[in-house]
Design a protein around this motif. Structure first.
Motif, PDB file in Angstrom:
ATOM      1  N   TYR A 249      44.389  28.713  30.703  1.00 18.95           N
ATOM      2  CA  TYR A 249      45.094  30.053  30.458  1.00 18.95           C
ATOM      3  C   TYR A 249      45.452  30.542  31.954  1.00 18.95           C
ATOM      4  N   LYS A 250      46.420  31.253  31.853  1.00 20.05           N
ATOM      5  CA  LYS A 250      47.022  31.999  33.116  1.00 20.05           C
ATOM      6  C   LYS A 250      46.223  33.377  33.314  1.00 20.05           C
ATOM      7  N   THR A 251      45.925  33.549  34.296  1.00 22.57           N
ATOM      8  CA  THR A 251      44.950  34.694  34.686  1.00 22.57           C
ATOM      9  C   THR A 251      45.734  36.028  34.876  1.00 22.57           C
ATOM     10  N   ASP A 252      46.834  35.889  35.512  1.00 23.46           N
ATOM     11  CA  ASP A 252      47.713  37.145  35.660  1.00 23.46           C
ATOM     12  C   ASP A 252      47.195  38.071  36.361  1.00 23.46           C
ATOM     13  N   VAL A 253      46.060  37.994  37.440  1.00 27.57           N
ATOM     14  CA  VAL A 253      45.526  38.872  38.307  1.00 27.57           C
ATOM     15  C   VAL A 253      46.608  39.629  39.046  1.00 27.57           C
ATOM     16  N   LEU A 254      47.850  39.137  39.357  1.00 29.45           N
ATOM     17  CA  LEU A 254      48.588  39.719  40.324  1.00 29.45           C
ATOM     18  C   LEU A 254      49.383  41.064  39.605  1.00 29.45           C
ATOM     19  N   THR A 255      49.163  40.941  38.186  1.00 29.92           N
ATOM     20  CA  THR A 255      49.801  42.066  37.569  1.00 29.92           C
ATOM     21  C   THR A 255      49.142  43.399  37.514  1.00 29.92           C
ATOM     22  N   PRO A 256      49.677  44.421  37.554  1.00 33.72           N
ATOM     23  CA  PRO A 256      48.916  45.673  37.795  1.00 33.72           C
ATOM     24  C   PRO A 256      48.236  46.185  36.303  1.00 33.72           C
ATOM     25  N   GLY A 257      46.979  46.471  36.707  1.00 34.71           N
ATOM     26  CA  GLY A 257      46.056  46.814  35.385  1.00 34.71           C
ATOM     27  C   GLY A 257      45.310  45.919  35.032  1.00 34.71           C
ATOM     28  N   ILE A 258      45.499  44.747  35.594  1.00 31.93           N
ATOM     29  CA  ILE A 258      44.663  43.428  35.156  1.00 31.93           C
ATOM     30  C   ILE A 258      43.628  43.103  36.409  1.00 31.93           C
TER      31      ILE A 258
ATOM     32  N   SER B 241      40.437  40.743  37.861  1.00 30.66           N
ATOM     33  CA  SER B 241      39.431  39.255  37.948  1.00 30.66           C
ATOM     34  C   SER B 241      38.401  39.435  37.056  1.00 30.66           C
ATOM     35  N   LYS B 242      37.716  40.561  37.038  1.00 28.36           N
ATOM     36  CA  LYS B 242      36.497  40.847  36.306  1.00 28.36           C
ATOM     37  C   LYS B 242      36.570  40.876  34.713  1.00 28.36           C
ATOM     38  N   ASP B 243      37.701  40.969  34.259  1.00 27.43           N
ATOM     39  CA  ASP B 243      38.149  41.242  32.720  1.00 27.43           C
ATOM     40  C   ASP B 243      37.278  39.843  32.111  1.00 27.43           C
ATOM     41  N   GLU B 244      37.015  40.009  30.910  1.00 25.46           N
ATOM     42  CA  GLU B 244      36.239  39.115  30.243  1.00 25.46           C
ATOM     43  C   GLU B 244      37.175  38.328  29.167  1.00 25.46           C
ATOM     44  N   VAL B 245      37.111  36.911  29.305  1.00 23.93           N
ATOM     45  CA  VAL B 245      37.983  36.222  28.426  1.00 23.93           C
ATOM     46  C   VAL B 245      37.043  35.733  27.159  1.00 23.93           C
TER      47      VAL B 245
ATOM     48  N   GLY C  29      38.635  35.497  36.160  1.00 27.53           N
ATOM     49  CA  GLY C  29      38.664  34.624  37.489  1.00 27.53           C
ATOM     50  C   GLY C  29      39.899  35.171  38.273  1.00 27.53           C
ATOM     51  N   GLY C  30      40.025  34.721  39.455  1.00 33.09           N
ATOM     52  CA  GLY C  30      40.772  35.165  40.414  1.00 33.09           C
ATOM     53  C   GLY C  30      42.110  34.249  40.930  1.00 33.09           C
ATOM     54  N   GLU C  31      41.962  32.956  40.385  1.00 30.43           N
ATOM     55  CA  GLU C  31      42.802  31.890  40.694  1.00 30.43           C
ATOM     56  C   GLU C  31      44.157  32.053  39.693  1.00 30.43           C
ATOM     57  N   LYS C  32      45.270  31.459  39.992  1.00 29.23           N
ATOM     58  CA  LYS C  32      46.421  31.481  39.115  1.00 29.23           C
ATOM     59  C   LYS C  32      46.115  31.136  37.747  1.00 29.23           C
ATOM     60  N   THR C  33      45.514  30.102  37.523  1.00 29.51           N
ATOM     61  CA  THR C  33      44.967  29.491  36.142  1.00 29.51           C
ATOM     62  C   THR C  33      43.713  29.365  36.176  1.00 29.51           C
ATOM     63  N   ALA C  34      42.993  29.424  35.128  1.00 32.40           N
ATOM     64  CA  ALA C  34      41.853  28.947  34.719  1.00 32.40           C
ATOM     65  C   ALA C  34      41.595  28.030  33.671  1.00 32.40           C
ATOM     66  N   ALA C  35      40.124  27.648  33.305  1.00 26.78           N
ATOM     67  CA  ALA C  35      40.102  26.795  32.095  1.00 26.78           C
ATOM     68  C   ALA C  35      38.806  27.546  31.542  1.00 26.78           C
ATOM     69  N   ILE C  36      38.419  27.497  30.317  1.00 25.81           N
ATOM     70  CA  ILE C  36      37.385  27.859  29.467  1.00 25.81           C
ATOM     71  C   ILE C  36      37.070  26.786  28.534  1.00 25.81           C
TER      72      ILE C  36
ATOM     73  N   PHE D 271      41.721  30.742  18.864  1.00 24.39           N
ATOM     74  CA  PHE D 271      42.469  31.979  19.624  1.00 24.39           C
ATOM     75  C   PHE D 271      41.861  32.265  21.098  1.00 24.39           C
ATOM     76  N   LEU D 272      42.510  33.044  21.691  1.00 18.94           N
ATOM     77  CA  LEU D 272      42.044  33.602  23.062  1.00 18.94           C
ATOM     78  C   LEU D 272      42.488  34.990  22.995  1.00 18.94           C
ATOM     79  N   PHE D 273      41.577  35.758  23.576  1.00 22.74           N
ATOM     80  CA  PHE D 273      41.901  37.041  23.970  1.00 22.74           C
ATOM     81  C   PHE D 273      40.923  37.664  25.221  1.00 22.74           C
ATOM     82  N   VAL D 274      41.232  38.761  25.719  1.00 23.92           N
ATOM     83  CA  VAL D 274      40.678  39.303  26.701  1.00 23.92           C
ATOM     84  C   VAL D 274      40.121  40.725  26.450  1.00 23.92           C
ATOM     85  N   LEU D 275      39.109  41.136  27.104  1.00 22.21           N
ATOM     86  CA  LEU D 275      38.562  42.541  26.995  1.00 22.21           C
ATOM     87  C   LEU D 275      38.576  42.956  28.418  1.00 22.21           C
ATOM     88  N   ASN D 276      38.670  44.219  28.614  1.00 19.72           N
ATOM     89  CA  ASN D 276      38.423  44.770  30.165  1.00 19.72           C
ATOM     90  C   ASN D 276      37.283  44.812  30.397  1.00 19.72           C
ATOM     91  N   GLU D 277      36.870  45.195  31.707  1.00 20.54           N
ATOM     92  CA  GLU D 277      35.592  44.937  32.304  1.00 20.54           C
ATOM     93  C   GLU D 277      34.533  45.912  31.288  1.00 20.54           C
TER      94      GLU D 277
END
Length: 271
Positions: free
Chosen positions: A194-203, A205-209, A228-235, A251-257
């Motif tokens: 998946y793409k982490t999109d950590v450079l997007t405001p409001g996202i 790297s400590k969010d939970e996938v 994670g803080g890299e451009k892409t990551a794997a789970i 499915f995949l989704f994300v929760l904030n910190e």
């Protein structure tokens, strides 16, 4: 009469003989009472004491009441009609004695669709409890799940309705959805990239996938990790020996910190 013994006596005194199932209308203190006498005989009076008649007390059931027959509040049912108040207006309507269960083709399909969504909700265990953050005030998680997926996630093109997992939401929130370029089954389980999109405001790297898959036998498997803080990551969803044809949906989704918000889930095809 309920709550009015004097009126009961007035009705009793007006009938000297036995009567049964008598329908009466009594106006008292600007209220109209529609009554049905279930059974009754006038209570024995002093002048009847030498008679051989046996009397029982009168029993009256209040069926409906109106504070004013023209403008006041109306409620209750009697005979073949029902009275009620709607938006300040008195409504009198006929009662439905022969109710029929609607059984058209479309209504049968609607019931089947609802059952599918209910069973899907149950099959995901506690995931909706974790992931349905975007819902109305006082709306239950179950109702939010049904509202999000019925009828959008139902495919009715065939002979019977089926769930379209590509349109099903197992998570609903206002965070940005996560892009998942690939999902592969291997000897160790299902690996999602998946793409982490950590450079997007409001996202963060400590969010939970959260990644989950359901097998065709109904088994639910889940994996969780920080974004994670890299451009892409794997789970990895661990399931040794799993094959793509064994997977019903993924499915995949994300929760904030702090877990107070979520993204909409992303459906993933496993190859």
């Amino acid at each position: 009469m309920q709550g009015d013994a004097r009126k009961c006596r007035e009705v009793q005194n007006s009938h000297n003989l036995y009567f049964s199932h008598l329908k009466s209308i009594v106006l008292h203190e600007n209220a109209l009472y529609l009554c049905c006498v279930v059974r009754g005989k006038r209570r024995r009076s002093p002048e009847d004491r030498n008679n051989n008649l046996i009397y029982s007390s009168l029993k009256i059931t209040i069926m409906s009441k109106s504070q004013n027959p023209l403008t006041g509040h109306m409620s209750g049912s009697m005979a073949n009609f029902t009275t009620y108040t709607r938006y300040g207006e008195n409504i009198i309507s006929s009662r439905a004695f022969n109710r029929k269960d609607a059984n058209s083709v479309s209504q049968i399909a609607q019931r089947a669709s609802f059952k599918l969504i209910v069973n899907a909700y149950k099959s995901f265990g506690g995931i909706p409890m974790l992931s349905f953050k975007d819902r109305l005030v006082n709306q239950t998680i179950f109702n939010a799940f049904v509202a999000a997926n019925l009828p959008e996630a139902i495919n009715k093109t065939g002979a019977i309705p089926v769930i379209d997992y590509s349109k099903l939401l197992v998570s609903k929130g206002t965070l940005l959805p996560v892009a998942v370029p690939s999902a592969e089954a291997s000897a160790s389980g299902i690996t999602l990239t998946y793409k982490t999109d950590v450079l997007t405001p409001g996202i963060s790297s400590k969010d939970e996938v959260v990644a989950l898959a359901k097998t065709k036998t109904g088994e639910l498997i889940v994996a969780r990790q920080v974004r994670g803080g890299e451009k892409t990551a794997a789970i990895l969803i661990p399931y040794p020996g799993i094959a793509a044809n064994m997977v019903e949906c993924c499915f995949l989704f994300v929760l904030n910190e702090d877990g107070s918000n979520a993204s909409n889930s992303t459906y993933v095809v496993v190859v």
